[in-house]
Design a protein around this motif. Structure first.
Motif, short mmCIF file in Angstrom:
data_model
loop_
_atom_site.label_atom_id
_atom_site.label_comp_id
_atom_site.label_asym_id
_atom_site.label_seq_id
_atom_site.Cartn_x
_atom_site.Cartn_y
_atom_site.Cartn_z
N GLY A 41 -8.52 -3.23 0.80
CA GLY A 41 -7.44 -2.33 -0.11
C GLY A 41 -7.45 -2.43 -1.60
O GLY A 41 -8.57 -2.56 -2.26
N ASN A 42 -6.25 -2.54 -2.03
CA ASN A 42 -5.96 -2.67 -3.42
C ASN A 42 -6.45 -4.07 -4.06
O ASN A 42 -5.60 -5.06 -3.87
CB ASN A 42 -4.73 -2.07 -3.91
N ARG A 43 -7.69 -4.02 -4.60
CA ARG A 43 -8.04 -5.49 -5.14
C ARG A 43 -7.16 -5.98 -6.06
O ARG A 43 -6.97 -7.40 -6.09
CB ARG A 43 -9.37 -5.44 -5.63
N THR A 102 2.18 -7.71 3.27
CA THR A 102 2.23 -7.53 5.05
C THR A 102 2.34 -6.19 5.13
O THR A 102 1.70 -5.57 6.14
CB THR A 102 3.45 -8.44 5.43
N LEU A 103 3.43 -5.11 4.69
CA LEU A 103 3.48 -3.94 4.93
C LEU A 103 1.96 -3.21 4.53
O LEU A 103 1.77 -2.45 5.32
CB LEU A 103 4.98 -3.33 4.17
N ASP A 104 1.67 -3.67 3.38
CA ASP A 104 0.30 -2.79 2.98
C ASP A 104 -0.83 -3.19 3.90
O ASP A 104 -1.67 -2.44 4.02
CB ASP A 104 -0.06 -3.52 1.56
N THR A 105 -0.79 -4.37 4.38
CA THR A 105 -1.83 -4.90 5.40
C THR A 105 -1.63 -4.12 6.76
O THR A 105 -2.60 -3.62 7.23
CB THR A 105 -1.87 -6.23 5.70
N LEU A 106 -0.38 -3.67 7.00
CA LEU A 106 -0.31 -2.78 8.24
C LEU A 106 -0.89 -1.57 7.90
O LEU A 106 -1.20 -0.84 9.02
CB LEU A 106 0.99 -2.98 8.78
N ARG A 107 -0.69 -0.99 6.80
CA ARG A 107 -1.12 0.23 6.38
C ARG A 107 -2.67 0.18 6.50
O ARG A 107 -3.31 0.98 7.07
CB ARG A 107 -0.66 0.59 5.15
N LEU A 108 -3.27 -0.89 6.03
CA LEU A 108 -4.65 -0.83 5.94
C LEU A 108 -5.02 -1.04 7.42
O LEU A 108 -6.44 -0.69 7.49
CB LEU A 108 -4.99 -2.04 5.25
N VAL A 109 -4.49 -1.53 8.31
CA VAL A 109 -5.15 -1.70 9.55
C VAL A 109 -5.34 -0.45 10.47
O VAL A 109 -6.01 -0.21 11.10
CB VAL A 109 -3.83 -2.62 10.48
N ARG A 110 -4.31 0.42 10.05
CA ARG A 110 -4.54 1.75 10.67
C ARG A 110 -4.43 1.72 12.11
O ARG A 110 -5.23 1.97 13.11
CB ARG A 110 -5.88 2.66 10.25
N LEU A 111 -3.09 1.44 12.63
CA LEU A 111 -2.91 1.34 13.95
C LEU A 111 -3.16 2.32 14.88
O LEU A 111 -3.60 2.01 15.95
CB LEU A 111 -1.44 0.88 14.24
N VAL A 112 -3.13 3.43 14.46
CA VAL A 112 -3.48 4.53 15.32
C VAL A 112 -4.92 4.74 15.51
O VAL A 112 -5.34 5.33 16.98
CB VAL A 112 -3.14 5.90 14.76
N LYS A 113 -5.75 3.92 15.09
CA LYS A 113 -7.10 4.12 15.38
C LYS A 113 -7.56 2.97 16.10
O LYS A 113 -8.85 2.70 16.80
CB LYS A 113 -7.84 3.71 14.08
N ALA A 114 -6.69 1.73 16.42
CA ALA A 114 -6.91 0.64 17.18
C ALA A 114 -6.87 1.10 18.78
O ALA A 114 -6.12 2.07 19.17
CB ALA A 114 -6.13 -0.55 16.86
#
Length: 453
Positions: A41-43, A102-114
């Motif tokens: 994500g955002n380095r 943590t919230l940004d990590t959940l955004r990066l996970v893209r739950l809908v694609k899992a």
């Protein structure tokens, strides 16, 4: 293609790949907050998180090493107002950063694609860890804030004093401010003398009916009572005895101690300091006043106290036991604040000297049972009770040293010297004998020589 590529540029069409990627990012966020952003994500945000985490770990390691080598330094650090404020700010700032990461990590996970059956588990795991760590940091911040307020209210900002003859001598007063009394009157009086090196403590108990009571020559009360307070019934209150000195000076002679308030004390306390110095022959550096009216709250905050009761004691009632509300039964008892207060104050069927012994027993039990776990877990209540119960002139700058010394004291048996009958006659005290007994009690134990074979 770099190692970070599968994380930064995953195959979004593959549910297994996205599920595995999601778990990796969530776990990385827990192990090293910010690493998920650096890889996926955002380095810039990730570097902030990593640096903050490494700094936090470094501070924790340095604190642990310092504690192992110089524990008093750590105690001092965490008992000072400014350092506690810094800790509070750092905890709040890191908790806020953790929430963002943590919230940004959940955004990066893209739950809908899992994978559908993994989405809830990934989200729930992240939220549970988030709540657990942020609540821990939040509670620690609250404890730091409470400690900062309580320590500032209870302890003074005065200069520290050196030990005298290798000892710190602290006057301990149990104040009994009841609705049927005019002002506060010390109900129990003792001097706790602590060896400045070993932590060995000696509690010297003085009966409240001690009479007469001498004062040091530099005391303003010495000129008023050169032969001792109460000699030939000379005093300005109804009863001439040791604990009446506080009442007399507080009500009628506060001008004798004009600097008392500036020194985080009051005229009554300073008069008792002079009295106990004259009685014991010791120089008293500090005092601690415990108001028995709030004593029950402090015991409750600590979770109660364990004592062995030697005789049945009534709660309430008159001298003929009319109106007794309850009883404290003999045997091993876990007393809450209400029962502990009655255990310390009950007079029926016992003498003042028995009551003194029970009060010392409670003091020793509390000292032995206080530990870091129950103090931290119940700190808010302890802090609130402490500001209502305790008054002292021990400077805040000395707290680290005294905490370290107190840890040594807890490991040793507390010696007791009770200046009561039959050893001492309170109505005709021999102060040469008392001073000798005090010095003998304070003398370090002589090792018993072993016979050679």
């Amino acid at each position: 293609m770099t190692v970070a590529s599968p994380l930064r540029f995953p195959d979004t069409a593959s549910a297994p790949t996205m599920t595995k990627r999601g778990w990796w990012l969530v776990v990385m966020n827990i192990l090293l907050p910010g690493s998920a952003q650096v890889l996926a994500g955002n380095r810039k945000l990730g570097r902030v998180g990593i640096v903050a985490t490494l700094v936090l770990w470094l501070l924790a390691i340095l604190t642990l090493l310092t504690y192992l080598i110089w524990p008093s330094t750590v105690y001092t650090l965490f008992t000072q107002t400014f350092s506690l404020l810094v800790v509070q700010i750092l905890l709040v700032a890191y908790a806020a950063l953790w929430v963002v990461l943590t919230l940004d990590t959940l955004r990066l996970v893209r739950l809908v694609k899992a994978a559908p059956n993994a989405r809830a588990w990934i989200a729930a795991f992240s939220v549970v860890v988030l709540i657990g760590l942020t609540c821990t940091a939040g509670y620690a911040s609250v404890v730091a804030g409470s400690a900062r307020g309580a320590l500032g209210d209870i302890f003074s900002s005065g200069p520290s004093q050196p030990p005298v003859d290798g000892h710190y001598n602290i006057m301990l007063l149990g104040g009994d401010a009841g609705p049927d009394r005019e002002g506060l009157r010390p109900d129990s009086m003792s001097v706790v003398s602590i060896d400045a090196e070993t932590g060995q403590a000696v509690t010297i108990g003085l009966p409240r009916d001690l009479n007469p009571v001498p004062f040091p020559t530099d005391s303003p009360l010495h000129s008023l009572y050169p032969d001792g307070y109460g000699y030939e019934d000379r005093c300005d209150v109804d009863v001439c005895q040791l604990n009446s000195i506080y009442t007399e000076v507080s009500l009628y002679k506060p001008e004798l101690y004009p600097q008392a308030e500036k020194q985080h004390s009051d005229p009554g306390i300073e008069s008792m300091r002079d009295a106990l110095e004259g009685a014991t022959g010791l120089k008293i550096q500090y005092y601690v006043l415990i108001d028995m009216q709030g004593f029950a709250d402090l015991i409750d905050s600590l979770g109660g106290v364990d004592v062995t009761v030697s005789e049945k004691l009534p709660i309430g009632g008159d001298e003929n036991l009319n109106g007794v509300i309850d009883w404290i039964e003999p045997g091993k008892q876990h007393l809450n604040g209400y029962y502990a207060q009655w255990y310390a104050r009950s007079r029926h069927g016992t003498s003042d000297y028995d009551r003194m012994a029970r009060q010392r027993q409670l003091q020793d039990a509390i000292l032995k049972q206080v530990n870091p776990v129950n103090v931290v877990s119940k700190f808010q209540g302890i802090a609130d009770a402490g500001t209502q119960v305790v008054k002292t002139d021990i400077p805040q700058s000395m707290l680290g040293y005294f905490v370290d010394l107190g840890m040594k004291t807890r490991k040793l048996p507390v010696k007791q010297l009770e200046l009561v009958p039959p050893t001492i006659d309170p109505a005709n005290p021999d102060y040469s004998q008392i001073h000798q007994l005090v010095q003998e009690a304070l003398a370090p134990a002589t090792p018993t020589p072993t016979s050679s074979k």
